[in-house]
Every structure is written in C-alpha cells, then in structure tokens.
Scaffold this active site. Structure first.
Site, PDB file in Angstrom:
ATOM      1  N   GLU A 128       0.825  -1.205   0.000  1.00 53.70           N
ATOM      2  CA  GLU A 128       0.000   0.000   0.000  1.00 53.70           C
ATOM      3  C   GLU A 128       0.862   1.259   0.000  1.00 53.70           C
ATOM      4  O   GLU A 128       0.582   2.226  -0.721  1.00 53.70           O
ATOM      5  CB  GLU A 128      -0.931   0.018   1.211  1.00 53.70           C
ATOM      6  CG  GLU A 128      -1.849   1.235   1.242  1.00 53.70           C
ATOM      7  CD  GLU A 128      -2.703   1.308   2.493  1.00 53.70           C
ATOM      8  OE1 GLU A 128      -2.988   2.443   2.945  1.00 53.70           O
ATOM      9  OE2 GLU A 128      -3.091   0.243   3.015  1.00 53.70           O
ATOM     10  N   THR A 165      -3.488   3.208   5.478  1.00 55.66           N
ATOM     11  CA  THR A 165      -4.825   3.010   6.059  1.00 55.66           C
ATOM     12  C   THR A 165      -4.815   2.117   7.296  1.00 55.66           C
ATOM     13  O   THR A 165      -5.675   2.242   8.160  1.00 55.66           O
ATOM     14  CB  THR A 165      -5.793   2.399   5.029  1.00 55.66           C
ATOM     15  OG1 THR A 165      -5.240   1.177   4.522  1.00 55.66           O
ATOM     16  CG2 THR A 165      -6.045   3.365   3.885  1.00 55.66           C
ATOM     17  N   CYS A 193      -7.977   4.209   7.972  1.00 57.20           N
ATOM     18  CA  CYS A 193      -9.337   3.702   7.767  1.00 57.20           C
ATOM     19  C   CYS A 193     -10.079   3.650   9.097  1.00 57.20           C
ATOM     20  O   CYS A 193      -9.531   3.195  10.106  1.00 57.20           O
ATOM     21  CB  CYS A 193      -9.265   2.312   7.132  1.00 57.20           C
ATOM     22  SG  CYS A 193     -10.864   1.513   6.946  1.00 57.20           S
ATOM     23  N   SER A 221       1.031  -9.629   7.597  1.00 58.02           N
ATOM     24  CA  SER A 221      -0.022  -8.613   7.527  1.00 58.02           C
ATOM     25  C   SER A 221       0.310  -7.430   8.428  1.00 58.02           C
ATOM     26  O   SER A 221       0.490  -7.591   9.640  1.00 58.02           O
ATOM     27  CB  SER A 221      -1.373  -9.228   7.932  1.00 58.02           C
ATOM     28  OG  SER A 221      -2.334  -8.220   8.123  1.00 58.02           O
TER      29      SER A 221
END
Length: 355
Positions: A128, A165, A193, A221
């Site tokens: 990202e 995010t 987010c 992750s």
C-alpha cells in the site's frame, strides 16, 4: 472459559470486495484469458492456496503476467507505472483498490502536482505504501515511528502528511504532534481507515480484560502486526495464530477452565478461520476438563484408599493395645465358679463332758 470476541474481527470492506470479485471471475472466467492476481490478493495463505487451486494465478510482478490476461488489482493498490505496464500488455484490469486507498492516491497526486512534498506514515516496503508513493514518483518520505519523525530533518517547503490506512492510530497521533513542531507549512490528512481505528481500539479494550489474547492473522499482515503490538501492551499472554492448528501449542499446559480469553483478527482473516479457532479452543478446554476431572477422581480414590489403610492400621493398633492392657488369667484363678471345689462345712465338736 469465557471468550471475548471482537465485533470488528475479520475482513474489512476492501478485502471482502476483492475476494468477492475473485470468486466471480473464477465462477465466470473470461474466455481464453488466464486470470491473475497481482501479488497475494490478501495476507492469508489458506485463501491464496484455495484461489490458486480454483485456477487463479499469482504474479509477483507485471513481467509474470501474460499478454491479454485478466489481472485483479488487490485492495492495497499499485503505482500508476504498474497500471501503465499492464495496459501496454493489453490486459483486462479489474481494479479492486480499496476506496480509502484510492482517496490517499488522489490526495498525494494533487499535492505533488502543486509542488508540495509528501510524508507517508507507514511501513516501508508495504504494498500500500509503495502504491501511494508511486503517486509522487517515489519521492515521498516514509516514516514508520515517532522516533524517526524526531530524527528526520525537513526543508522549508510545503508538506503534506498522510498515513497508510492500517497504520497505528496512536502512533500516527504522536507523529502528527512531532511534525507540527518541526514543519511550519504542514497539512495533515486523517487517512487511517475508520475500520482500522475501531479494530485497534476494540482490541485494546478486550486485551485489558483478558487473561490470554489471540490475534488471528498472517505474520506478513501489517494490520495484524499492529493488533499484536497493541494487545501485547495490555496482555502479557498474547499470541499470533494463523489458523486453528496452532491453538494447542500456544495454550500448552495452561488450564482454560477459569480464564477469560480475548480474540481479535486482522483484516485479511476469513470468518471461517475465526470460527475454527474458537472451536479448537472449546475442544481444548473440554479435553483439559476431562483430564482434570480424571485426575481429581484418581486423587480422590487414592485418598480414600489411604484413609482406609490408615483406619486399618489404627484398628490393629487399638486391638494390640487392649491385649497388652488385660493380662491373661492363669492357674487356679482361671477356673470358673463352677469349677471351684465346694467349701467343706465346718465340723462341730461335741461338748466335752464335765467331770
């Protein structure tokens, strides 16, 4: 065992949209066109393996994509240069970039074209972050912590600050405070987010109440690693598990009977894996309870046997004590009244004659 499950666990909107689109492409594939995901669609090996088994290929770069293919862009997004490369290969691009990420791309692109410098709060090398940085030709400064913000020197240009995010909300606030003091012309955008913010806040609250905490997600992750860090700050016994098979080794010999166990999950964790982890923990508790009950029964039996043995020894000791206190009767004294000879009656003498 009491289980506290975070309501925000599992797929975020962007990931769910990408997975749904992948399922549609597999169910109704384009004619004579292989389907690729550019990079792992989500950070979950089980899901990626299942998609590969159903016919979707994984390409780690545009060089691995065949000309004329259908290419699924994951929620993390990609750089403008990557999209151009795919277009040159006449690929059918299915762009599943998360709307929140697309918004950051637009902010960075517009600011860069106006001459502003870019600061990105995020994890260096993350897909990202790479995609966001691509909107300013890779010239953005990536800061991953407040310590880095303190050390970095900034020119007197106009700067904007955006965040990945899934970046830590608390850490982003710290970075904002520091950069406000160091940069006179700074415009800050709140691009974390809202789902990420809620997820992190809820995980923190659950970890405060838990004796043991499980974070379900992938080692690779970013948002899962943030959750792990947050939970470790509140609960010492916090563990990262990717699936249900790891539950037993994490619990070990600790009894679950009276524990409060908290569970949260990263944005790339399917709901079925969360259910499987809960099921595994329940089965582990049942197994432990059976073992503990059997151990308690065995201990009770052993105590009863010991008590019986102690009672027998005590009875034997009492009998011996009685035998010593009452000596046996021997000789003539041992005869009964019936066996005693009758007493001879005294013989009366006749009175002597008086002369």
């Amino acid at each position: 065992m009491k289980i506290l499950l975070a309501k925000s666990s599992g797929f975020c909107f962007g990931v769910k949209h990408a997975i749904d689109m992948a399922d549609r492409l597999i169910a109704d594939p384009p004619p004579e066109s292989p389907i690729y995901m550019l990079g792992s669609l989500i950070h979950n090996r089980q899901v990626i393996r299942e998609l590969n088994e159903q016919g979707m290929r994984t390409a780690n770069s545009t060089d691995e994509v065949e000309t004329g293919s259908t290419v699924l862009i994951r929620a993390h997004g990609v750089t403008p240069a990557t999209l151009c490369e795919l277009e040159k290969k006449n690929c059918n691009i299915v762009n599943c970039t998360c709307p929140f990420v697309t918004k950051i791309h637009r902010i960075v692109r517009q600011a860069y074209l106006k001459g502003s410098r870019i600061i990105i709060a995020g994890t260096p090398g993350h897909a990202e972050v790479e995609g966001i940085n691509g909107e300013c030709n890779g010239e953005g400064i990536v800061i991953s912590s407040s310590e880095e913000a303190e050390k970095h020197q900034f020119s007197e240009n106009h700067w904007i600050l955006v965040a990945q995010t899934t970046f830590s909300f608390a850490e982003y606030q710290n970075i904002c405070v520091i950069l406000k003091k160091k940069i006179a012309k700074l415009q800050i955008f709140d691009t974390i987010c809202i789902t990420t913010e809620d997820r992190q806040r809820e995980a923190c609250e659950i970890a405060k109440q838990a004796d043991m905490m499980f974070v379900i997600g992938s080692q690779g992750s970013s948002n899962t690693q943030k959750l792990l860090s947050i939970c470790l700050g509140q609960c010492r016994w916090t563990y990262l598990v990717e699936d249900a098979t790891q539950v037993g080794s994490m619990v070990g010999e600790r009894s679950l009977r009276d524990l409060t166990v908290g569970i949260t999950a990263g944005a790339s964790t399917p709901e079925r894996i969360i259910r499987e982890v809960i099921q595994a923990m329940t089965e582990q508790e049942v197994k432990q309870n059976k073992q503990e009950i059997q151990a308690e029964i065995q201990q009770d039996v052993q105590e009863e046997v010991k008590q019986d043995a102690d009672q027998m020894v005590e009875n034997e000791d009492n009998q011996e004590a009685v035998a010593v206190a009452v000596p046996p009767v021997t000789g003539s004294a041992a005869k009964t009244d019936q066996e005693q000879p009758a007493a001879e009656a005294p013989v009366e003498k006749e009175p002597e004659a008086v002369e």
